[in-house]
Write an enzyme that holds these catalytic residues in place. Sequence first.
Site, PDB file in Angstrom:
ATOM      1  N   TRP A 199       5.404  -2.976  -6.545  1.00 59.23           N
ATOM      2  CA  TRP A 199       4.712  -1.721  -6.852  1.00 59.23           C
ATOM      3  C   TRP A 199       4.950  -0.764  -5.696  1.00 59.23           C
ATOM      4  CZ3 TRP A 199       0.948   0.856  -4.019  1.00 59.23           C
ATOM      5  CH2 TRP A 199       0.438   2.013  -4.614  1.00 59.23           C
ATOM      6  N   GLU A 240       5.676  -3.181 -11.501  1.00 64.77           N
ATOM      7  CA  GLU A 240       4.352  -2.702 -11.899  1.00 64.77           C
ATOM      8  C   GLU A 240       4.293  -1.177 -11.899  1.00 64.77           C
ATOM      9  OE1 GLU A 240      -0.247  -2.848 -10.137  1.00 64.77           O
ATOM     10  OE2 GLU A 240       1.356  -4.030  -9.206  1.00 64.77           O
ATOM     11  N   LYS A 242       2.314   2.683 -13.023  1.00 64.93           N
ATOM     12  CA  LYS A 242       1.019   3.312 -12.827  1.00 64.93           C
ATOM     13  C   LYS A 242       1.054   4.735 -13.362  1.00 64.93           C
ATOM     14  CE  LYS A 242      -2.524   3.769  -9.221  1.00 64.93           C
ATOM     15  NZ  LYS A 242      -2.873   3.438  -7.827  1.00 64.93           N
ATOM     16  N   ASP A 273      -1.244  -3.644 -14.998  1.00 64.10           N
ATOM     17  CA  ASP A 273      -2.487  -3.556 -14.222  1.00 64.10           C
ATOM     18  C   ASP A 273      -3.509  -2.827 -15.085  1.00 64.10           C
ATOM     19  OD1 ASP A 273      -4.538  -2.371 -12.448  1.00 64.10           O
ATOM     20  OD2 ASP A 273      -3.330  -3.231 -10.836  1.00 64.10           O
ATOM     21  N   HIS A 276      -4.204   0.916 -14.456  1.00 65.70           N
ATOM     22  CA  HIS A 276      -3.080   1.824 -14.253  1.00 65.70           C
ATOM     23  C   HIS A 276      -2.682   2.630 -15.484  1.00 65.70           C
ATOM     24  CE1 HIS A 276      -1.326  -0.126 -10.354  1.00 65.70           C
ATOM     25  NE2 HIS A 276      -2.602   0.189 -10.271  1.00 65.70           N
ATOM     26  N   HIS A 300      -2.427  -7.749 -13.558  1.00 66.48           N
ATOM     27  CA  HIS A 300      -3.381  -7.536 -12.488  1.00 66.48           C
ATOM     28  C   HIS A 300      -4.659  -7.043 -13.152  1.00 66.48           C
ATOM     29  CE1 HIS A 300      -0.799  -7.100  -8.575  1.00 66.48           C
ATOM     30  NE2 HIS A 300      -0.853  -8.332  -9.048  1.00 66.48           N
ATOM     31  N   ASP A 308      -8.235   4.497 -11.654  1.00 65.21           N
ATOM     32  CA  ASP A 308      -7.878   3.220 -11.038  1.00 65.21           C
ATOM     33  C   ASP A 308      -8.706   2.982  -9.783  1.00 65.21           C
ATOM     34  OD1 ASP A 308      -6.440   0.866 -10.506  1.00 65.21           O
ATOM     35  OD2 ASP A 308      -5.064   1.947  -9.200  1.00 65.21           O
ATOM     36  N   ASP A 310     -10.511   0.197  -9.063  1.00 67.96           N
ATOM     37  CA  ASP A 310     -10.490  -1.192  -8.601  1.00 67.96           C
ATOM     38  C   ASP A 310     -11.867  -1.774  -8.347  1.00 67.96           C
ATOM     39  OD1 ASP A 310      -7.577  -1.759  -8.459  1.00 67.96           O
ATOM     40  OD2 ASP A 310      -7.597  -0.077  -7.086  1.00 67.96           O
ATOM     41  N   ASP A 340      -7.046  -7.860  -9.003  1.00 67.38           N
ATOM     42  CA  ASP A 340      -6.687  -6.778  -8.081  1.00 67.38           C
ATOM     43  C   ASP A 340      -7.813  -5.766  -8.001  1.00 67.38           C
ATOM     44  OD1 ASP A 340      -5.483  -4.950  -6.450  1.00 67.38           O
ATOM     45  OD2 ASP A 340      -3.941  -4.330  -7.864  1.00 67.38           O
TER      46      ASP A 340
END
Length: 432
Positions: A199, A240, A242, A273, A276, A300, A308, A310, A340
């Site tokens: 990424w 990955e 995004k 992810d 993302h 993820h 995003d 997290d 993640d």
Amino acid sequence: MIYIYDIQNKDNGTNEQEVFLMSRFEEAKEAYAGVGVDVEAALKQLQQVRISMHCWQGDDVLGFDSDTLTGGIATTGNYPGRARNPEELMADIHKAYTLIPGKHKLNLHASYRITDEKVDRDKIEPKHFKAWVDFAKEEGIGLDFNPTFFSHKNVKDNMTLSSPDKAIRDFWIEHGKACRKIANYFGEELGITALDNIWIPDGTKDVPADRIGPRARLKDALDEILSVKYDRKNIADAVEGKVFGIGVESYTVGSHEFYMNYAAKNGLMCLLDTGHYHPTEVVSDKISSMLLFNDSLALHVSRPVRWDSDHVIKLDDELKELATELVRCNALDKVFIGLDFFDASINRLAAWVIGMRNMQKALLYGLLTPNKELKAAQDAADFTKVLQGLEEIKTLPFGDVWAEFCQRNEVPVDGKWYPIVKEYEKDVQFKR
């Protein structure tokens, strides 16, 4: 809801909690059998799933080769007890694993090398991660790996592999090559395939004048990084994408479409992810499409709150749908599941335990769903039966089956692990 009693029998000193939970479990097995679900088969399957726990939750993504966090990544909060060095991080990770059922994996970033040498990221070698391999052997876990394309002086104008500056690109290409060699080393040493996931934070804050140029440079850079061939038993490569990041709100070079096409053309995995994508997109709906055209898939799992951000994953509807879709697609042996998130506003050890256990709970929920029967109803256009079935499984005694899974793995059931974290916090983390 599961009620947990902790009663000592005065005659023989035995704890009656296990007997109580066993009785509840037997009743749960009968309830699930009534809708066509084999609970023992579900537990056996869940036992085989290794989830990759991300090391960076323990120290707010700082790593051991940088004092600042840059490149579109940020953590919020200042809860005390952050791990400050390899010894503290390993101690916290070990403690987390004692509270999580089963044997799993640990996901490392390249910035977590352990060495006294002054070595930049383009020169890292397997020997700089030997301590992590030794730790993994002691824990009985596997390792995954990620090149670290952020928090470095060579992230120039928000660009790494797509930079117009050849020297910058060459530095990061060498870093990518070095990381694949290290991931292969993990697989060889541990006998468990290591995921190496790429990424990058590249992009622009405002609308760009040239979109294809950076993507063409990224494509060429990836071709060079991936030119060395390794045994697939040791290393699995993923890319990955995004939507956007901090400072690159208008244009992300490594978009989902770019990586999905690159992965398909080059026989790689496209890592999805869950944070993302656009706020209304859900990854659960993408899994079946990806698996029809790919032998394997990487995830993820995070929890976006409007973007995003997290957050620690909850056992919410989308997590259950994501996990259930993996089960429906018969993909538990085809997917690399990693977490993640990084939350510095709560106890970091608890964040790991909550997230890992929730991922396992979601998978168990999917395994305890009568998917075969519901599929047959859908194929017969009995959509009333589908809705009825999906709704009524929500009130089946899922918690009793989860408690049994914890008991068999000799970890605390829900309601019992948090006091252990608080004691560790008081005795270890708060003294840092």
